[in-house]
Enzyme design. Structure first.
Site, short mmCIF file in Angstrom:
data_model
loop_
_atom_site.label_atom_id
_atom_site.label_comp_id
_atom_site.label_asym_id
_atom_site.label_seq_id
_atom_site.Cartn_x
_atom_site.Cartn_y
_atom_site.Cartn_z
N ASP A 88 3.81 0.24 11.99
CA ASP A 88 2.57 -0.30 11.41
C ASP A 88 2.30 -1.73 11.85
O ASP A 88 1.18 -2.23 11.65
CB ASP A 88 2.62 -0.24 9.88
CG ASP A 88 2.70 1.19 9.38
OD1 ASP A 88 3.03 1.38 8.19
OD2 ASP A 88 2.48 2.11 10.19
N CYS A 124 -5.46 8.21 8.80
CA CYS A 124 -5.95 7.69 10.08
C CYS A 124 -5.61 8.66 11.21
O CYS A 124 -4.61 9.35 11.19
CB CYS A 124 -5.28 6.35 10.39
SG CYS A 124 -5.80 5.04 9.31
N LYS A 151 0.85 -1.21 0.00
CA LYS A 151 0.00 0.00 0.00
C LYS A 151 0.87 1.24 0.00
O LYS A 151 0.66 2.16 -0.80
CB LYS A 151 -0.90 0.01 1.23
CG LYS A 151 -1.59 1.36 1.48
CD LYS A 151 -2.48 1.37 2.69
CE LYS A 151 -1.73 1.63 3.95
NZ LYS A 151 -1.40 3.04 4.20
N ARG A 170 -9.07 -0.13 3.74
CA ARG A 170 -8.17 0.82 3.07
C ARG A 170 -6.81 0.17 2.79
O ARG A 170 -6.12 0.54 1.86
CB ARG A 170 -7.93 2.04 3.95
CG ARG A 170 -9.04 3.04 3.99
CD ARG A 170 -8.59 4.29 4.69
NE ARG A 170 -7.26 4.67 4.21
CZ ARG A 170 -6.38 5.36 4.95
NH1 ARG A 170 -6.68 5.73 6.17
NH2 ARG A 170 -5.21 5.67 4.46
N ARG A 175 -0.40 14.45 12.44
CA ARG A 175 -0.04 14.23 11.03
C ARG A 175 0.29 15.54 10.31
O ARG A 175 -0.31 15.89 9.30
CB ARG A 175 -1.14 13.43 10.32
CG ARG A 175 -1.52 12.21 11.13
CD ARG A 175 -2.05 11.08 10.34
NE ARG A 175 -0.99 10.39 9.61
CZ ARG A 175 -1.21 9.27 8.92
NH1 ARG A 175 -2.41 8.76 8.87
NH2 ARG A 175 -0.23 8.68 8.27
C1 EPZ Z 1 4.12 6.63 6.24
O1 EPZ Z 1 3.38 7.71 6.78
C2 EPZ Z 1 3.13 5.50 6.15
N1 EPZ Z 1 2.01 5.92 5.30
C3 EPZ Z 1 2.61 5.15 7.53
O2 EPZ Z 1 1.79 4.00 7.40
C4 EPZ Z 1 3.79 4.78 8.43
O3 EPZ Z 1 3.30 4.56 9.74
C5 EPZ Z 1 4.80 5.93 8.44
O4 EPZ Z 1 5.21 6.23 7.10
C6 EPZ Z 1 6.04 5.57 9.25
O5 EPZ Z 1 6.62 4.41 8.73
C7 EPZ Z 1 2.19 5.98 3.97
O6 EPZ Z 1 3.26 5.68 3.45
C8 EPZ Z 1 1.00 6.42 3.17
P1 EPZ Z 1 6.15 9.94 8.44
P2 EPZ Z 1 4.00 9.20 6.78
O7 EPZ Z 1 6.18 11.17 7.65
O8 EPZ Z 1 4.87 9.37 5.62
C9 EPZ Z 1 6.02 13.17 11.91
C10 EPZ Z 1 -0.12 2.70 7.62
O9 EPZ Z 1 -0.63 2.20 8.63
N2 EPZ Z 1 6.04 14.13 10.81
O10 EPZ Z 1 7.32 9.00 8.40
O11 EPZ Z 1 2.89 10.14 7.00
C11 EPZ Z 1 4.66 12.51 12.04
O12 EPZ Z 1 3.79 13.32 12.82
C12 EPZ Z 1 0.38 4.13 7.67
O13 EPZ Z 1 0.07 2.12 6.53
C13 EPZ Z 1 6.20 15.48 11.10
O14 EPZ Z 1 6.33 15.85 12.25
O15 EPZ Z 1 4.88 9.10 8.10
C14 EPZ Z 1 4.99 11.21 12.70
O16 EPZ Z 1 5.13 11.43 14.09
C15 EPZ Z 1 0.10 4.82 8.99
N3 EPZ Z 1 6.21 16.37 10.09
C16 EPZ Z 1 6.34 10.84 12.12
O17 EPZ Z 1 6.90 12.07 11.61
C17 EPZ Z 1 6.08 15.99 8.78
O18 EPZ Z 1 6.11 16.86 7.89
C18 EPZ Z 1 6.28 9.81 11.02
O19 EPZ Z 1 5.76 10.39 9.93
C19 EPZ Z 1 5.89 14.62 8.50
C20 EPZ Z 1 5.88 13.71 9.53
#
Ligand code: EPZ
Length: 417
Positions: free
Chosen positions: A304, A116, A22, A396, A121
């Site tokens: 995840d 989610c 995904k 999803r 986020r």
């Molecule tokens: C990706 O989300 C995945 N989703 C998430 O999977 C996964 O949990 C996550 O990476 C971590 O591995 C997709 O790829 C669509 P991040 P993403 O940016 O990219 C903070 C699932 O269950 N952050 O690595 O949104 C954020 O708040 C989903 O499949 C900022 O602070 O994750 C979080 O605490 C859930 N500022 C951490 O970083 C930003 O600009 C991780 O976020 C971006 C993120």
């Protein structure tokens, strides 16, 4: 409206085949719009997030056809129009259209991404990257407007190894003038899949999978094809089910290397499994040992899988600790596991889980995608009947999960309510 109904206790025997990832597919589909031509994406998972992205691609006047997990996207008539809130809130990955449209048209208008409720986020790291490349970011209510006279390569240090920000900055840099270096980049394997796609289009990117990614901007990208890598989180979820109920459960189509953190934890807990090629065969472990888990960025234990794994810990003898460190609100499943009889003490994001406790079927709600997966795992081992509501979250991210589980002996069904 539908609910999932499970009669717990059935052993899981036979074969489950894993679909495309995904978290790769939701980036590869927007990425296709960087190319001026036709792209083919193979092994696309059959999940509702895909449909939400298709709606945005069609809104942008691209032609999209799909047959048997293979999609073709023709971007030759692409129109860079506003991506409205109704579409963009359906999933978090809508934010990838920011980097893509900024890159191609130096202008994009889009509403806040969805996703989610596992945390606030934010997308500040994405915006920091876009600004470093020369974009001006304006926010009007829930709408973002990004403009750039020119996108110029730069060195960008990510405060946090964000998966989304790493990918989105790659998108914005791939047609920029000059070299961009992303430092403290996320190392998740899905990012390598995206780099391969862009390089096949004619991009010049190296280093995905490490913490430093180098992108040398090019003038144009052309249509090509790519295959979505297997979903390591879907695979891990079924492997965890195998450790609880497996009777020679065979999970096929995986890349074992991608689940190293999970396999090492399962070994620590006394779970026996055998890996041959791209399959793993796993059996129920009757003497699960307790352990401590902290979710981390790749290659650490994936956030995840933290929620499904917490169900396994309820069946381990002794006291286990599950600590979530990535998302500040990824604890929605615990109250429902407690309702089923689990002995869990939650302190912030640290769950102290005392096992082994029998779980009893009851009515529960999915609060997010992976919480929903955890509740399915719990229902499969619980005595009696479990009814899970708010199951759209689950659909999803897990393709054909009811069929895949029914085919290996689970008593699980969708019921209209
Ligand atoms: C990706 O989300 C995945 N989703 C998430 O999977 C996964 O949990 C996550 O990476 C971590 O591995 C997709 O790829 C669509 P991040 P993403 O940016 O990219 C903070 C699932 O269950 N952050 O690595 O949104 C954020 O708040 C989903 O499949 C900022 O602070 O994750 C979080 O605490 C859930 N500022 C951490 O970083 C930003 O600009 C991780 O976020 C971006 C993120």
């Amino acid at each position: 409206m539908e609910r999932i109904v499970i009669e717990g206790g059935s052993p899981l025997k036979g074969d489950i085949t894993i679909g495309g990832a995904k978290n790769s597919a939701v980036a590869l589909i927007p990425a296709a719009l960087l190319a001026d031509g036709v792209c083919t994406i193979k092994n696309v998972p059959n999940i509702t997030d895909k449909d939400a992205l298709f709606d945005i691609v069609k809104l942008l006047n691209c032609k999209i056809t799909e047959s048997n997990k293979e999609i073709k996207i023709d971007t030759r008539d692409l129109k860079n129009v506003l991506i409205n809130e109704e579409l963009s809130v359906k999933l978090r990955a809508s934010y990838y259209f920011m980097g893509v449209l900024l890159s191609r048209y130096k202008h994009v208008e889009i509403y806040f991404p969805g996703g989610c409720n596992i945390g606030s986020r934010p997308i500040d790291l994405h915006l920091k990257g876009f600004k470093a490349l020369g974009a001006k970011v304006t926010k009007r209510g829930h709408k973002y407007i990004l403009d750039a006279q020119e996108l110029k390569g730069n060195t960008i240090n990510l405060d946090f190894a964000s998966v989304g920000a790493t990918i989105n900055i790659m998108f914005a840099a791939v047609l920029a003038n000059g070299r961009t270096i992303i430092k403290n980049a996320a190392k998740e394997v899905e990012i390598i899949n995206i780099m391969d796609f862009l390089n096949k289009m004619g991009a010049k990117i190296s280093g995905a999978g490490t913490d430093t990614i180098i992108i040398d901007g090019v003038n144009k990208l052309s249509g090509t094809d790519i295959e979505v890598i297997p979903d390591r989180i879907e695979a891990g979820t079924y492997i965890i089910m195998g450790a609880l109920l497996g009777d020679n459960l065979k999970v096929n189509g995986i890349i074992p290397e991608h689940n190293k953190a999970l396999f090492s934890k399962l070994e620590e807990m006394g779970v026996e499994f055998s890996i041959e090629g791209n399959s793993v065969t796993i059996n129920k472990c009757n003497n699960l040992k307790c352990t401590n888990i902290k979710t981390l960025v790749y290659p650490g234990f994936p956030t995840d899988l933290g929620q499904p794994m917490s169900v396994l810990l309820t069946q381990a003898s002794g006291v286990s600790i599950m600590e979530e460190t990535i998302w500040e609100n990824r604890v929605g499943h615990y109250p429902y596991l407690q309702k089923m009889g689990a002995n869990i003490e939650l302190n912030g994001l640290v769950a102290t889980i005392k096992g082994k406790t029998p779980l009893k079927g009851t009515e529960i709600n999915a609060t997010d995608l992976r919480a929903g997966a955890a509740l399915i795992v719990a229902g499969l081992i619980a005595s009696g009947t479990t009814m899970i509501y708010d199951i759209d979250y689950i659909l999803r991210g897990y393709e054909n999960i009811i069929n895949k589980l029914t085919n290996v002996g689970a008593k699980i069904k969708l019921e209209k309510i």
